[in-house]
Design a protein around this motif. Structure first.
Motif, mmCIF file in Angstrom:
data_model
loop_
_atom_site.group_PDB
_atom_site.id
_atom_site.type_symbol
_atom_site.label_atom_id
_atom_site.label_comp_id
_atom_site.label_asym_id
_atom_site.label_seq_id
_atom_site.Cartn_x
_atom_site.Cartn_y
_atom_site.Cartn_z
ATOM 1 N N UNK A 24 54.532 47.033 33.623
ATOM 2 C CA UNK A 24 55.463 46.607 34.083
ATOM 3 C C UNK A 24 55.615 45.113 34.873
ATOM 4 N N UNK A 25 55.196 45.151 35.938
ATOM 5 C CA UNK A 25 54.677 44.077 36.760
ATOM 6 C C UNK A 25 53.893 42.381 36.263
ATOM 7 N N UNK A 26 52.749 43.035 35.042
ATOM 8 C CA UNK A 26 52.395 42.091 34.548
ATOM 9 C C UNK A 26 50.941 41.563 36.203
ATOM 10 N N UNK A 27 50.572 42.893 36.009
ATOM 11 C CA UNK A 27 49.292 43.303 36.492
ATOM 12 C C UNK A 27 48.461 43.064 36.329
ATOM 13 N N UNK A 28 48.312 44.572 35.070
ATOM 14 C CA UNK A 28 47.529 44.860 33.885
ATOM 15 C C UNK A 28 47.922 44.480 32.647
ATOM 16 N N UNK A 29 47.307 43.005 31.979
ATOM 17 C CA UNK A 29 47.058 42.921 30.405
ATOM 18 C C UNK A 29 46.559 43.514 29.512
ATOM 19 N N UNK A 51 35.413 60.628 32.884
ATOM 20 C CA UNK A 51 35.083 58.892 32.575
ATOM 21 C C UNK A 51 36.741 58.603 33.523
ATOM 22 N N UNK A 52 36.065 57.807 33.950
ATOM 23 C CA UNK A 52 37.200 56.882 34.805
ATOM 24 C C UNK A 52 37.580 55.626 33.632
ATOM 25 N N UNK A 53 38.243 54.910 34.077
ATOM 26 C CA UNK A 53 39.240 53.860 33.509
ATOM 27 C C UNK A 53 39.178 52.898 34.295
ATOM 28 N N UNK A 54 39.231 51.604 34.949
ATOM 29 C CA UNK A 54 39.175 51.029 35.350
ATOM 30 C C UNK A 54 39.716 49.276 35.265
ATOM 31 N N UNK A 55 40.152 48.783 36.160
ATOM 32 C CA UNK A 55 40.340 46.835 35.261
ATOM 33 C C UNK A 55 39.609 46.509 35.742
ATOM 34 N N UNK A 56 38.454 45.692 35.186
ATOM 35 C CA UNK A 56 37.641 44.822 36.220
ATOM 36 C C UNK A 56 38.217 43.427 36.255
ATOM 37 N N UNK A 57 39.188 42.859 35.814
ATOM 38 C CA UNK A 57 39.638 41.871 36.219
ATOM 39 C C UNK A 57 40.305 41.367 37.455
ATOM 40 N N UNK A 58 40.777 42.691 37.857
ATOM 41 C CA UNK A 58 41.308 42.549 39.171
ATOM 42 C C UNK A 58 40.067 42.675 40.393
#
Length: 143
Positions: free
Chosen positions: A16-21, A100-107
């Motif tokens: 919602x904040x745009x931190x994840x795209x 399994x774990x999914x994470x945001x590798x961009x941050x």
């Protein structure tokens, strides 16, 4: 077997904040042990007490990128996060996982998005793919 997907406490707020795209790079890892620390805001925190599969037998740690990632509108007030199914082909031995774990590798802090509980052990014997087939309705909803 009832596979379950559980989002981390901060995941929806980050979208919602745009931190994840949708265009960010999301990595999926496999584990034999993955504590349900849903308040973790970093991959390191989510992995505290976890046992990730070692790099062997067709699995390489921290490299499986989710493809086809999409965040789409479902109704006026709801959206869904989805991606293509994921697979690793066992080579030279079996792959055995429980989570399994999914994470945001961009941050830089690699915030976790969600964990998958396979409700037991799944095994792919040599030459057989270990597949995570996401629900046709999406991986999780955003309300």
């Amino acid at each position: 077997m009832a596979v379950s997907v559980t989002v981390y406490n901060h995941t929806k707020a980050r979208f919602l904040s745009g931190a994840n795209l949708a265009g960010d790079e999301y990595i999926v890892n496999l584990y034999t042990v993955l504590p349900a620390n849903l308040t973790a805001t970093t991959k390191a925190g989510a992995e505290s007490g976890a046992t990730q599969l070692t790099t062997a037998n067709g699995y390489t740690q921290n490299t499986k990128v989710l493809t086809g990632v999409a965040v789409t509108t479902v109704t006026t007030d709801d959206a869904k996060f989805d991606a293509d199914d994921v697979s690793w082909t066992a080579t030279g031995g079996s792959l055995v996982a429980n989570f399994a774990l999914v994470y945001n590798n961009t941050d830089t802090d690699d915030p976790p998005l969600f964990r998958v509980d396979f409700d037991g052990t799944i095994t792919a014997a040599d030459t057989i793919p270990l597949v995570i087939a996401w629900n046709a309705s999406g991986i999780f909803g955003l309300t």
